[in-house]
Design a protein around this motif. Structure first.
Motif, short mmCIF file in Angstrom:
data_model
loop_
_atom_site.label_atom_id
_atom_site.label_comp_id
_atom_site.label_asym_id
_atom_site.label_seq_id
_atom_site.Cartn_x
_atom_site.Cartn_y
_atom_site.Cartn_z
N ARG A 34 92.85 50.53 18.19
CA ARG A 34 92.53 50.02 16.86
C ARG A 34 93.76 49.46 16.17
O ARG A 34 94.88 49.86 16.46
CB ARG A 34 91.97 51.15 15.99
CG ARG A 34 90.61 51.58 16.44
CD ARG A 34 89.89 52.34 15.35
NE ARG A 34 88.63 52.85 15.91
CZ ARG A 34 88.51 54.05 16.45
NH1 ARG A 34 89.52 54.89 16.47
NH2 ARG A 34 87.36 54.43 16.98
N ASN A 187 91.28 43.74 20.25
CA ASN A 187 90.15 42.86 20.52
C ASN A 187 89.72 42.98 21.99
O ASN A 187 90.40 42.50 22.89
CB ASN A 187 90.60 41.44 20.19
CG ASN A 187 89.46 40.45 20.30
OD1 ASN A 187 88.56 40.62 21.12
ND2 ASN A 187 89.50 39.42 19.48
N ARG A 189 87.34 41.55 23.53
CA ARG A 189 86.96 40.27 24.14
C ARG A 189 88.19 39.60 24.77
O ARG A 189 88.14 39.09 25.87
CB ARG A 189 86.33 39.35 23.11
CG ARG A 189 84.95 39.83 22.69
CD ARG A 189 84.27 38.91 21.71
NE ARG A 189 83.03 39.52 21.26
CZ ARG A 189 82.96 40.37 20.24
NH1 ARG A 189 84.05 40.69 19.57
NH2 ARG A 189 81.81 40.91 19.90
N LYS A 226 82.03 53.36 22.07
CA LYS A 226 81.88 52.86 20.70
C LYS A 226 82.91 51.79 20.41
O LYS A 226 82.62 50.74 19.85
CB LYS A 226 82.04 54.00 19.70
CG LYS A 226 80.76 54.75 19.44
CD LYS A 226 80.99 55.77 18.34
CE LYS A 226 79.80 56.71 18.22
NZ LYS A 226 80.19 57.99 17.63
N LEU A 228 84.46 49.91 22.45
CA LEU A 228 84.23 48.69 23.22
C LEU A 228 82.98 47.94 22.76
O LEU A 228 82.58 46.97 23.38
CB LEU A 228 84.13 49.02 24.71
CG LEU A 228 85.40 49.54 25.35
CD1 LEU A 228 85.16 49.91 26.79
CD2 LEU A 228 86.51 48.50 25.25
N GLY A 229 82.35 48.42 21.71
CA GLY A 229 81.23 47.69 21.14
C GLY A 229 79.92 47.95 21.82
O GLY A 229 78.98 47.18 21.70
N LYS A 231 76.32 49.18 22.28
CA LYS A 231 75.26 49.49 21.34
C LYS A 231 74.36 50.53 22.00
O LYS A 231 74.44 50.78 23.20
CB LYS A 231 74.44 48.24 21.03
CG LYS A 231 75.27 47.05 20.62
CD LYS A 231 75.92 47.27 19.27
CE LYS A 231 76.64 46.01 18.83
NZ LYS A 231 77.91 46.27 18.21
#
Lengths: 325, 254
Positions: A34, A187, A189, A226, A228-229, A231
């Motif tokens: 983060r 990030n 991505r 979480k 790493l995004g 869902k």
């Protein structure tokens, strides 16, 4: 190969807790964490700028106490830190006064060409854009022929229109300039495009490390997932597994509803809470008991369903599409 | 009060301050005149006194530049116990009466050990330089300190990763980055040193620096004979001051 053993450092509230990791030679290694989690400080420790506890090795030689000028690690700060008292050329060629640069002229020409700097060379650094500063800072670090390049959030201060071009250049650096890259970013991505290996660092601890695709697709803990995004993280008990501590995740694109739900390994009754139309797809939020699923349905497929907010409808997905964490 | 009243009052009060600062200098040069100045510049005693003042002030600046700039760098870059106390001590000379400083310097350096090293102190240029350096050093040290603080420490970090050692970083990154503040500090220090009277007169009445010569002539012969020395001294200082500023601005543009 860079090896960190029980790297420990504390500054005020921030702490790195006995980190162990290895960066293979010629690797593009991304440390994911983060913003504000002390990643800059970690890079500075590796460069020798911040004193640390623990041990650092380069190719089995201990470098823990080696001063930065004898480590040959290039550094690029987030806001580039170009020397204001030198022009672009002077910045790039700074290192040659202090160490012999093998084939300096050839390297310089190549860098100018590779990073598109020819029109900037005699410019004052005050008059450069963010992207230009970034390229100059990269060139300056690479010109010193570093064994390793330490990049601190190198893309965060770049205009999005130039980001892809710079990402492409970054990816080429390890092979073109025979070096190793350690890149820190928040990030994922960026990491998924650039990284050979990834280490995820949260709250001063490395939670997972491994080959990029492995870390990105198979997180081993709920925190990493979480971050790493991922869902749709739910307890595995929902699917009938009896392991209490496990979770599963399901790709939002693999969830089907209503009429497209005739077959499916797992099938639930859900209530559609909200439908949001976004460019070419709909984001659908649907609740199953106390759990809230998130799905993406392409606009072309929406016509064949009778989904509307408030409707009760079947929700299903297949066993092959879930990931167990 | 309305806009016009505000400006009328402030311009009126401001004019008094400006006139008060300009009038004495103007009157001095007016009274001495071109002929008086020419004569003053023909007087070898005045010329050698001005030269001595320039030389000793420059020596004081050089001494503080050599020792005080490293001190300023340490203070700007590091935290250490007693740092706040040290910073207050550096400022102290600005606050003490100059004659008292002269006495203190005499007590510290006038009683033997400096002489045993082969240096004269009382009635010598060494004593003059010491008096000047002591009382005006804070201008240069504080200027340099502010200058170094303005140089982003990460420039120094990057320079080190590029192979520069501590000295290289200091020479090529820190010093150029703080140049403007150091130069301003040196100019301030130098101009203050030129005017130093109280401490110098206690340590060295002879050889006479310009402020002492002005005082000496005033005491012995009166206003008429001291005014040309004063005018000549001011003129030379102003010319040198403008020259240094001009040279610096020119090199900044390149």
């Amino acid at each position: 190969m860079l090896r960190a053993e029980k790297l420990f450092l504390r500054r005020g509230e921030f702490m790195l807790q006995r980190l162990d990791f290895t960066v293979p030679t010629h690797d593009y290694f991304v440390l994911l964490g983060r913003s504000g989690s002390g990643k800059t400080m970690l890079l500075e420790s590796i460069a020798g700028i911040q004193p640390i506890e623990g041990r650092l090795y380069w190719e089995d030689r201990e470098i823990t106490r080696l001063p930065p000028e004898r480590r040959d690690f290039g550094f690029v700060y987030q806001d580039f830190a170009l020397f204001p008292n030198f022009d672009v050329r002077g910045n790039i060629r700074f290192a040659e006064r202090y160490k012999p640069i093998v084939e300096a002229e050839k390297l310089f020409e190549d860098l100018v060409d590779f990073l598109g700097l020819s029109s900037l060379l005699d410019r004052n650094i005050r008059h450069l854009s963010g992207g230009e500063k970034q390229r100059v800072a990269l060139a300056r670090a690479i010109f010193s022929r570093p064994k390793m390049l330490l990049l601190d959030e190198p893309l965060s201060a770049i205009d999005p229109t130039f980001r892809n071009a710079i990402m492409a250049s970054l990816k080429e650096i390890t092979s073109r300039y025979d070096t190793t890259v350690l890149h820190v970013t928040h990030n994922f991505r960026e990491a998924s495009y650039l990284a050979d290996h990834i280490a995820v660092i949260l709250d001063g601890k490395i939670l997972q490390t491994g080959r990029a695709e492995e870390v990105l697709h198979k997180p081993t803990s709920i925190e990493v997932a979480k971050f790493l995004g991922f869902k749709n993280l739910f307890p595995a008990s929902l699917l009938g597994f009896d392991q209490e501590q496990r979770y599963f995740t399901i790709d939002p694109n693999k969830i089907r509803f209503d009429g497209r739900c005739r077959e499916g390994d797992y099938r639930f009754d859900c209530t559609v809470e909200r439908i949001m139309g976004i460019t070419d797809h709909y984001k659908i939020f649907a609740s199953v008991g106390t759990h809230r699923f998130f799905a993406k349905v392409p606009k072309a497929l929406m016509a064949s369903t009778a989904l509307r907010e408030g409707a009760k409808t079947p929700l299903c997905f297949n066993r092959k599409d879930i990931g167990i964490i | 009060m309305d806009n016009r009243g505000f400006y009328a009052l402030f311009i009126f009060l401001g004019s008094i301050a400006a006139l008060f600062l300009i009038a004495p200098l103007f009157k001095l040069f007016w009274g001495v005149g071109a002929a008086g100045l020419t004569e003053a510049f023909g007087d070898t005693e005045i010329l050698s006194s001005i030269a001595l003042t320039m030389r000793t002030a420059l020596a004081a600046v050089a001494f503080v530049a050599l020792t005080g700039i490293p001190l300023a760098y340490l203070v700007a870059r590091h935290d250490f116990p007693g740092k706040a106390a040290l910073e207050s001590l550096i400022d102290l000379p600005v606050m003490v009466p100059h004659t008292a400083a002269g006495i203190a310097l005499l007590a510290a350096f006038g009683n033997g050990w400096v002489q045993r090293m082969g240096l004269d102190f009382v009635d010598s240029t060494t004593g003059i330089v010491a008096a000047m350096a002591f009382l005006s050093a804070p201008f240069l040290i504080n200027g340099a300190k502010e200058g170094f603080k303005k140089v982003d420490v990460r420039y120094e970090h990057v320079a080190r990763t590029l192979g520069a050692g501590r000295f290289g970083v200091f020479w090529r990154i820190a010093l150029p980055g703080a140049r403007q503040e150091i130069l301003n500090g040196a100019l301030m220090m130098w101009s203050r040193a030129l005017g130093e009277f109280g401490a110098v007169v206690i340590i060295a009445y002879h050889p006479m620096v310009a402020p002492v010569l002005i005082y000496d002539r005033f005491n012995s012969y009166g206003l008429k004979y001291s005014a040309p020395v004063a005018a000549a001294m001011i003129l030379v200082s102003v010319v040198v001051f403008i020259l240094v500023r001009w040279l610096n601005n020119r090199s900044n543009r390149i």
